[in-house]
Design a protein around this motif. Structure first.
Motif, short mmCIF file in Angstrom:
data_model
loop_
_atom_site.label_atom_id
_atom_site.label_comp_id
_atom_site.label_asym_id
_atom_site.label_seq_id
_atom_site.Cartn_x
_atom_site.Cartn_y
_atom_site.Cartn_z
N GLY A 7 0.43 -9.98 6.03
CA GLY A 7 -0.49 -9.92 7.15
C GLY A 7 -0.82 -11.28 7.73
N LEU A 8 -0.53 -12.36 7.01
CA LEU A 8 -0.79 -13.70 7.51
C LEU A 8 0.34 -14.25 8.35
CD1 LEU A 8 -2.37 -15.29 4.29
CD2 LEU A 8 -3.56 -14.47 6.34
N VAL A 9 1.46 -13.55 8.41
CA VAL A 9 2.58 -13.98 9.24
C VAL A 9 2.27 -13.66 10.70
CG1 VAL A 9 5.05 -13.69 9.70
CG2 VAL A 9 4.19 -13.59 7.35
N PRO A 10 2.36 -14.63 11.61
CA PRO A 10 2.05 -14.37 13.04
C PRO A 10 2.94 -13.26 13.60
CG PRO A 10 2.18 -16.73 12.63
CD PRO A 10 2.64 -16.06 11.36
N GLY A 11 2.31 -12.32 14.30
CA GLY A 11 3.02 -11.20 14.89
C GLY A 11 3.12 -9.98 14.00
N SER A 12 2.69 -10.10 12.75
CA SER A 12 2.76 -8.99 11.82
C SER A 12 1.49 -8.16 11.88
CB SER A 12 2.99 -9.50 10.39
OG SER A 12 1.88 -10.29 9.98
N ALA A 13 1.45 -7.09 11.11
CA ALA A 13 0.29 -6.19 11.07
C ALA A 13 -0.58 -6.53 9.88
CB ALA A 13 0.75 -4.74 10.99
N ASN A 14 -1.86 -6.31 10.04
CA ASN A 14 -2.83 -6.53 8.95
C ASN A 14 -3.01 -5.20 8.22
OD1 ASN A 14 -4.80 -7.54 7.27
ND2 ASN A 14 -6.42 -7.42 8.81
N VAL A 15 -2.08 -4.88 7.34
CA VAL A 15 -2.07 -3.57 6.68
C VAL A 15 -3.30 -3.37 5.82
CG1 VAL A 15 -0.80 -2.07 5.11
CG2 VAL A 15 0.44 -3.47 6.74
N THR A 16 -3.65 -4.37 5.02
CA THR A 16 -4.81 -4.23 4.14
C THR A 16 -6.13 -4.28 4.91
OG1 THR A 16 -4.57 -6.61 3.70
CG2 THR A 16 -3.72 -5.10 2.05
N GLY A 17 -6.07 -4.62 6.20
CA GLY A 17 -7.25 -4.56 7.05
C GLY A 17 -7.37 -3.22 7.74
N ASN A 18 -6.61 -2.22 7.26
CA ASN A 18 -6.66 -0.87 7.79
C ASN A 18 -7.39 0.01 6.79
OD1 ASN A 18 -5.73 1.99 8.26
ND2 ASN A 18 -4.66 1.03 9.96
N ILE A 19 -8.44 0.68 7.23
CA ILE A 19 -9.28 1.47 6.33
C ILE A 19 -8.51 2.61 5.69
CG2 ILE A 19 -10.12 3.00 8.15
CD1 ILE A 19 -12.17 1.60 5.19
N ALA A 20 -7.48 3.14 6.39
CA ALA A 20 -6.69 4.23 5.81
C ALA A 20 -5.89 3.74 4.60
CB ALA A 20 -5.75 4.81 6.87
N PHE A 21 -5.37 2.54 4.69
CA PHE A 21 -4.59 1.96 3.58
C PHE A 21 -5.48 1.75 2.37
CE2 PHE A 21 -3.14 -1.74 1.20
CZ PHE A 21 -1.81 -1.43 0.95
N THR A 22 -6.62 1.10 2.55
CA THR A 22 -7.52 0.84 1.43
C THR A 22 -8.11 2.14 0.89
OG1 THR A 22 -9.40 0.48 2.93
CG2 THR A 22 -8.08 -1.44 2.32
N ALA A 23 -8.29 3.15 1.76
CA ALA A 23 -8.82 4.43 1.29
C ALA A 23 -7.85 5.11 0.33
CB ALA A 23 -9.12 5.34 2.48
N VAL A 24 -6.56 5.05 0.65
CA VAL A 24 -5.56 5.66 -0.24
C VAL A 24 -5.54 4.95 -1.59
CG1 VAL A 24 -3.09 6.06 -0.57
CG2 VAL A 24 -4.13 6.52 1.65
N LEU A 25 -5.60 3.61 -1.56
CA LEU A 25 -5.65 2.87 -2.82
C LEU A 25 -6.91 3.23 -3.61
CD1 LEU A 25 -4.47 -0.72 -1.81
CD2 LEU A 25 -3.18 1.03 -3.04
N GLY A 26 -8.05 3.34 -2.92
CA GLY A 26 -9.29 3.71 -3.58
C GLY A 26 -9.24 5.09 -4.19
N VAL A 27 -8.62 6.04 -3.48
CA VAL A 27 -8.51 7.41 -4.01
C VAL A 27 -7.61 7.45 -5.23
CG1 VAL A 27 -7.62 9.71 -3.49
CG2 VAL A 27 -9.03 8.52 -1.80
N ILE A 28 -6.52 6.68 -5.19
CA ILE A 28 -5.62 6.63 -6.35
C ILE A 28 -6.35 6.06 -7.57
CG2 ILE A 28 -3.54 5.53 -7.29
CD1 ILE A 28 -2.34 5.68 -4.48
#
Length: 393
Positions: free
Chosen positions: A230-251
């Motif tokens: 996510g720190l690479v310019p032009g990339s996506a901030n995946v861990t800054g997405n609540i859906a991503f962290t929610a799945v990890l939290g549920v697991i």
């Protein structure tokens, strides 16, 4: 002597800085008859980076007429509805929301405002079904299962993570790193694995750390590699997405629940040594805390990762905001904004490791609390040198 010279230099710099600002303000006051120029939209840039998207947007080329030509990498759009079936095409067909395709419309902020849609319900990049005349077809429910940039980047991170680990495991099987010193990627990854084992798993899980260590290592490295991507310019901030962290939290929540025992639930519904009147208050609080723990994991990772990206974009945006006021003000702001951006960026590299560690550590602590009923049977392990398992955080 040096401090006086530094103060004089700073006074001169800020004097020139504010001179550019005020000269810009007076020039705008003198030219009020001119048509207002569309300024830099910081909100669009910030949310365009933080939110999910149907392409990887890198930058815009602006011609002499002020028209923007986005430079981006389009991604596959996959749509399904009962009425129309499955549709597959590239996101470039929408031309960044300016055109419709195959009776589908990609929303933009301008379209949401022009069509008087509820901004709380609809967002930019949402895809709606439309009729032949361009009106929204509310009878068609569209399910968007597209490969967005968050999904694509997460898959790339997963493939890279799997490849690195299989490559290192192959070296260990061949004897390298076992009978000899680790080399290359082994020397980079092995200290991290030992750190997670000795500082996270063993202190919180005792003799059962071997059972949960693969899970903890997977969480740590998967979060870390997505944080760094996510720190690479032009990339996506995946861990800054609540859906991503929610799945990890549920697991993590599922693993914690399956690790519980009767002793754990007895302490929640019948806390020992607590007066009966207090139990009516303590029991609901303890039961709610079971669900608050994964929620804390979800929000902590999401908030920390999205905050750093927003700060960096805001600092860079200051250059363009002051540049709209005056070219000199923009150039005067640039050194300060770039300097602070580099500083925050380096901190974000540290935060990438820190948040992966915190998520893994808290997961291990919560699992340790779930299996705390077995602690009374593990006292003999002190004689073998194994650390005790903490009961509380």
């Amino acid at each position: 002597m040096f401090s006086k010279s530094l103060k004089s230099l700073l006074a001169a710099v800020f004097s020139l800085f504010f001179l550019f600002i005020f000269s810009s303000a007076f020039s705008q006051a003198d030219g009020e008859h001119k048509e207002p120029k569309k300024g830099f939209n910081a909100k669009e840039v910030i949310f365009g980076h933080v939110l999910n998207n149907h392409d990887f947007h890198f930058f815009d080329l602006v011609n002499d007429n002020g028209e923007k030509h986005p430079i981006s990498l389009p991604l596959p759009v996959i749509l399904y509805s009962k009425q129309r079936g499955l549709d597959f095409f590239m996101s470039s067909k929408f031309h960044h929301g300016h055109e419709n395709y195959h009776n589908y419309m990609m929303l933009t902020d301008e379209k949401i405002e022009a069509l008087h849609l509820d901004a709380q319900k609809f967002n930019a990049q949402d895809i709606l079904a439309i009729t032949d005349d361009g009106a929204i077809d509310s009878s068609v429910k569209v399910y968007d299962i597209s490969l967005t940039r968050n999904v694509v980047q997460m898959l790339i991170a997963l493939i890279l993570f799997t490849w690195i680990m299989l490559r290192i495991a192959k070296k260990y099987k061949s004897g390298q790193g076992v009978t000899t010193a680790p080399k290359g990627s082994q020397g980079l990854i092995e200290p991290v694995i030992i750190f997670v084992r000795d500082e996270v798993a063993k202190p919180n899980l005792g003799k059962k750390y071997v059972k949960y260590l693969p899970f903890l290592l997977t969480i740590f490295f998967f979060i870390l590699i997505n944080n760094l991507f996510g720190l690479v310019p032009g990339s996506a901030n995946v861990t800054g997405n609540i859906a991503f962290t929610a799945v990890l939290g549920v697991i993590s929540f599922i693993v914690i629940l399956f690790s519980t025992n009767g002793h754990y639930w007895l302490h929640i519904f019948n806390p020992p040594g607590v007066p009966l009147g207090v139990k009516f208050i303590l029991v609901p609080v303890e039961f709610i805390s079971v669900f608050i723990k994964p929620f804390a994991l979800i929000i902590r990772l999401f908030a920390n990762m999205v905050a750093g990206h927003i700060i960096i974009i805001c600092l860079i945006s200051l250059i363009f905001i002051f540049g709209n006021m005056s070219t000199g003000a923009g150039w005067g702001t640039a050194p300060f904004a770039v300097g602070f951006t580099i500083f925050i960026y380096l901190i974000e590299v540290l935060v990438a490791f820190l948040q992966a560690f915190i998520f893994t550590m808290l997961t291990a602590v919560f699992i340790g609390q779930a299996i705390e009923g077995d602690h009374q049977h593990d006292h003999h392990e002190h004689e073998n040198g194994l650390p005790d398992v903490p009961v509380m955080v």
